[in-house]
Design an enzyme around this catalytic site. Structure first.
Site, PDB file in Angstrom:
ATOM      1  N   VAL A 195     -10.741 -24.028 -31.247  1.00  0.00           N
ATOM      2  CA  VAL A 195     -10.335 -23.386 -32.494  1.00  0.00           C
ATOM      3  C   VAL A 195     -10.836 -21.953 -32.459  1.00  0.00           C
ATOM      4  O   VAL A 195     -11.933 -21.685 -31.959  1.00  0.00           O
ATOM      5  CB  VAL A 195     -10.864 -24.118 -33.751  1.00  0.00           C
ATOM      6  N   ARG A 196     -10.052 -21.018 -32.973  1.00  0.00           N
ATOM      7  CA  ARG A 196     -10.385 -19.609 -32.783  1.00  0.00           C
ATOM      8  C   ARG A 196      -9.788 -18.752 -33.904  1.00  0.00           C
ATOM      9  O   ARG A 196      -8.843 -19.159 -34.588  1.00  0.00           O
ATOM     10  CB  ARG A 196      -9.866 -19.130 -31.431  1.00  0.00           C
ATOM     11  N   GLY A 229     -14.447  -9.159 -20.444  1.00  0.00           N
ATOM     12  CA  GLY A 229     -15.798  -9.055 -19.896  1.00  0.00           C
ATOM     13  C   GLY A 229     -16.743 -10.113 -20.404  1.00  0.00           C
ATOM     14  O   GLY A 229     -17.960  -9.899 -20.456  1.00  0.00           O
ATOM     15  N   HIS A 286      -9.849 -31.869 -24.318  1.00  0.00           N
ATOM     16  CA  HIS A 286     -10.056 -30.437 -24.552  1.00  0.00           C
ATOM     17  C   HIS A 286      -9.785 -30.144 -26.017  1.00  0.00           C
ATOM     18  O   HIS A 286      -8.901 -30.755 -26.642  1.00  0.00           O
ATOM     19  CB  HIS A 286      -9.091 -29.619 -23.683  1.00  0.00           C
ATOM     20  N   HIS A 327       4.849 -25.022 -12.309  1.00  0.00           N
ATOM     21  CA  HIS A 327       4.953 -25.152 -10.852  1.00  0.00           C
ATOM     22  C   HIS A 327       4.893 -26.605 -10.394  1.00  0.00           C
ATOM     23  O   HIS A 327       5.179 -26.898  -9.232  1.00  0.00           O
ATOM     24  CB  HIS A 327       3.847 -24.340 -10.174  1.00  0.00           C
ATOM     25  N   HIS A 333      -2.736 -39.281 -31.282  1.00  0.00           N
ATOM     26  CA  HIS A 333      -1.692 -38.573 -32.031  1.00  0.00           C
ATOM     27  C   HIS A 333      -1.687 -38.946 -33.509  1.00  0.00           C
ATOM     28  O   HIS A 333      -1.319 -38.111 -34.355  1.00  0.00           O
ATOM     29  CB  HIS A 333      -0.326 -38.827 -31.389  1.00  0.00           C
TER      30      HIS A 333
END
Length: 305
Positions: free
Chosen positions: A111-112, A260, A108, A177, A147
């Site tokens: 970037v944002r 949305g 996964h 959990h 890594h």
């Protein structure tokens, strides 16, 4: 300033999506990404690319989006309450690869960039991102390589970033959990702005650009490893943990749904097949048991392997 910042970031993100899709198609050798362009009713949209039934990838998705609106969603204001009442722009690239072969890890990356504004106040902006690896049958060489690439990507920005972002990844991708990590970690960061726009943007680019360097050699090493039904069943069982994390804990999934966004695009990170088994316990001293005992916990992979 806002438009210039957004233009720079969006140009990079679209190019990153293109480069990653081309490289993964080449690594797969058979599959191709199919693109869907979508629009968000509240503002913005994106382009989702999905590869299915490839030679290596059972399913992989690489999505680019740029959405905007007048009101920050609850998932963002819960994390940053000072953003309540601001309008926002959010753009990013997010991807998840689910290989056929259980010996090839799931991966996964994301970037944002966010910017939030309101009249009479300075804009609030920040970068986030990272990448993490989820093996089912781990190989120490693969984990150390993953890594090492992460470490090398951040080294130009100081010795403190890799351990900080590595720990952040271990903490974020912790399934509370289940009392275990989602995989063997990597990098995660958010709220990055204290170094100014140019250096923060450079850090985000370094992380985005490092993903292929980290993942492609692992695909090449493991894609021809023979496997049977036992390994396939365990892969599908462990994929269930991926679903649990994304639907229960992942802030990005919540942000997309609450703003949305296009549901199919938001949930394309889900595996095409997964399974749950009540009370599953691996056989003692098996390869499956070793995943739990040796790998699903934070470790200093570069020093210990």
């Amino acid at each position: 300033m806002q438009e210039n910042m957004l233009d720079q970031v969006n140009h990079y993100l679209k190019d990153l999506q293109d480069r990653i899709c081309l490289a993964l198609e080449k690594a797969d050798g058979v599959g191709t990404f199919k693109e869907e362009v979508w629009q968000r009713p509240g503002g913005g949209g994106g382009r989702s690319r999905v590869l299915r039934d490839g030679a290596v990838l059972e399913q992989g998705g690489v999505g680019y989006s740029h959405v905007f609106g007048e009101q920050m969603p609850a998932s963002a204001t819960a994390h940053r309450p000072e953003l309540a009442g601001r309008n926002f722009n959010a753009c990013g690239v997010s991807l998840v690869m689910h290989p056929n072969n259980p010996y090839v890890p799931t991966s996964h990356a994301n970037v944002r960039f966010f910017i939030a504004e309101k009249e009479g106040a300075e804009p609030v902006w920040w970068f986030g991102g990272g990448f993490d690896l989820t093996p089912f049958y781990p190989f120490d060489d693969d984990i150390k390589h993953w890594h090492q690439v992460a470490y090398d990507a951040l080294k130009p920005f100081g010795d403190d970033l890799y351990p900080k972002f590595k720990k952040w990844c271990d903490d974020y991708f912790w399934l509370k959990h289940r009392d275990e990590t989602r995989g063997v970690g990597g990098l995660f960061f958010d709220d990055l702005n204290e170094r100014g726009f140019e250096e923060s943007f450079a850090i985000m680019r370094a992380v985005g650009d490092a993903y292929l360097d980290a993942y492609l050699p692992i695909i090449a090493r493991r894609k021809h490893t023979e496997f049977g039904q036992r390994e396939r069943d365990f892969q599908l069982y462990r994929r269930g943990r991926y679903v649990e994390f994304n639907l229960v804990w992942d802030r990005g999934t919540l942000f997309g749904l609450q703003t949305g966004g296009r549901t199919e695009s938001i949930l394309m990170s889900m595996p095409p097949l997964a399974r749950w088994e009540y009370g599953y316990q691996p056989e003692p001293n098996s390869a499956e048991a070793k995943l739990y005992s040796d790998y699903l916990r934070p470790r200093d992979w570069l020093q210990e392997l």
